[in-house]
Design a protein around this motif. Structure first.
Motif, PDB file in Angstrom:
ATOM      1  N   ASP A 190      21.437  27.235  71.228  1.00  0.00           N
ATOM      2  CA  ASP A 190      20.386  27.706  70.365  1.00  0.00           C
ATOM      3  C   ASP A 190      20.192  29.113  70.384  1.00  0.00           C
ATOM      4  O   ASP A 190      20.167  29.834  69.264  1.00  0.00           O
ATOM      5  CB  ASP A 190      18.845  27.196  70.550  1.00  0.00           C
ATOM      6  CG  ASP A 190      18.980  25.532  70.450  1.00  0.00           C
ATOM      7  OD1 ASP A 190      19.942  24.997  69.726  1.00  0.00           O
ATOM      8  OD2 ASP A 190      17.890  24.892  71.057  1.00  0.00           O
ATOM      9  N   SER A 247      14.173  27.737  70.596  1.00  0.00           N
ATOM     10  CA  SER A 247      14.729  26.941  71.318  1.00  0.00           C
ATOM     11  C   SER A 247      14.005  25.870  72.113  1.00  0.00           C
ATOM     12  O   SER A 247      14.089  24.756  71.933  1.00  0.00           O
ATOM     13  CB  SER A 247      15.748  27.623  72.175  1.00  0.00           C
ATOM     14  OG  SER A 247      16.326  26.589  73.134  1.00  0.00           O
ATOM     15  N   TYR A 306      13.768  23.615  68.598  1.00  0.00           N
ATOM     16  CA  TYR A 306      15.193  23.284  68.553  1.00  0.00           C
ATOM     17  C   TYR A 306      15.764  22.376  69.585  1.00  0.00           C
ATOM     18  O   TYR A 306      16.606  21.741  69.173  1.00  0.00           O
ATOM     19  CB  TYR A 306      16.009  24.452  67.939  1.00  0.00           C
ATOM     20  CG  TYR A 306      15.700  24.999  66.926  1.00  0.00           C
ATOM     21  CD1 TYR A 306      15.712  24.576  65.631  1.00  0.00           C
ATOM     22  CD2 TYR A 306      15.272  26.571  66.855  1.00  0.00           C
ATOM     23  CE1 TYR A 306      15.436  25.261  64.607  1.00  0.00           C
ATOM     24  CE2 TYR A 306      15.046  27.113  65.636  1.00  0.00           C
ATOM     25  CZ  TYR A 306      14.830  26.769  64.651  1.00  0.00           C
ATOM     26  OH  TYR A 306      14.585  27.212  63.318  1.00  0.00           O
TER      27      TYR A 306
END
Length: 150
Positions: free
Chosen positions: A68, A125, A129
């Protein structure tokens, strides 16, 4: 007019696992066709012939977040010369099961980097994500720090 409920669709991921020896050495092959060795500790009769399952969870967390962060920083034209991570996970001694209670990630990056952009990429991140973070967060407090090296 009523609308029909939306039924989610799912992506399937398959891993094949087979026993290599009479103890706890396994070989696991994933979607990419790469085989990884997994083993138990000597204390339970393993031979240290591979990563332990709980180590692999930490490796998965580290690599998921690293991907990420690199994708985000590449989009921002940040130049990464080197990228390392250290992950420390704490589990309750003697508990069964013993999920991680705390996990701390140390991101170590070298390059022509804007620290604020790197921090934002890590934050995205860890909080938006990374699927591995989402899996582990219900049982573990996950923290991180950043070191930008010269």
């Amino acid at each position: 007019m009523t609308t029909a409920p939306v039924t989610p669709t799912y992506d399937t991921m398959t891993v094949d696992l087979h026993r290599v020896d009479e103890a706890f050495h396994f070989a696991a092959t994933g979607v990419a066709g790469v085989t990884l060795d997994i083993d138990g500790s000597v204390a339970i009769g393993g031979h240290n012939a591979g990563a332990r399952p709980m180590e692999m969870l930490l490796m998965g967390l580290a690599s998921c977040s690293a991907i990420d962060v690199i994708v985000i920083l590449n989009k921002q034209k940040q130049v990464i010369q080197d990228f390392k991570m250290k992950v420390d996970g704490q589990r309750e001694h003697g508990a069964n099961p013993a999920p991680f209670k705390t996990i701390h990630l140390t991101f170590q990056l070298t390059g022509d980097l804007n620290e604020a952009k790197v921090r934002r990429a890590i934050d995205l991140s860890m909080n938006k994500y990374c699927s591995a973070t989402a899996q582990l967060r219900p049982t573990a407090e996950i923290t991180w720090e950043l070191e930008i090296l010269a």
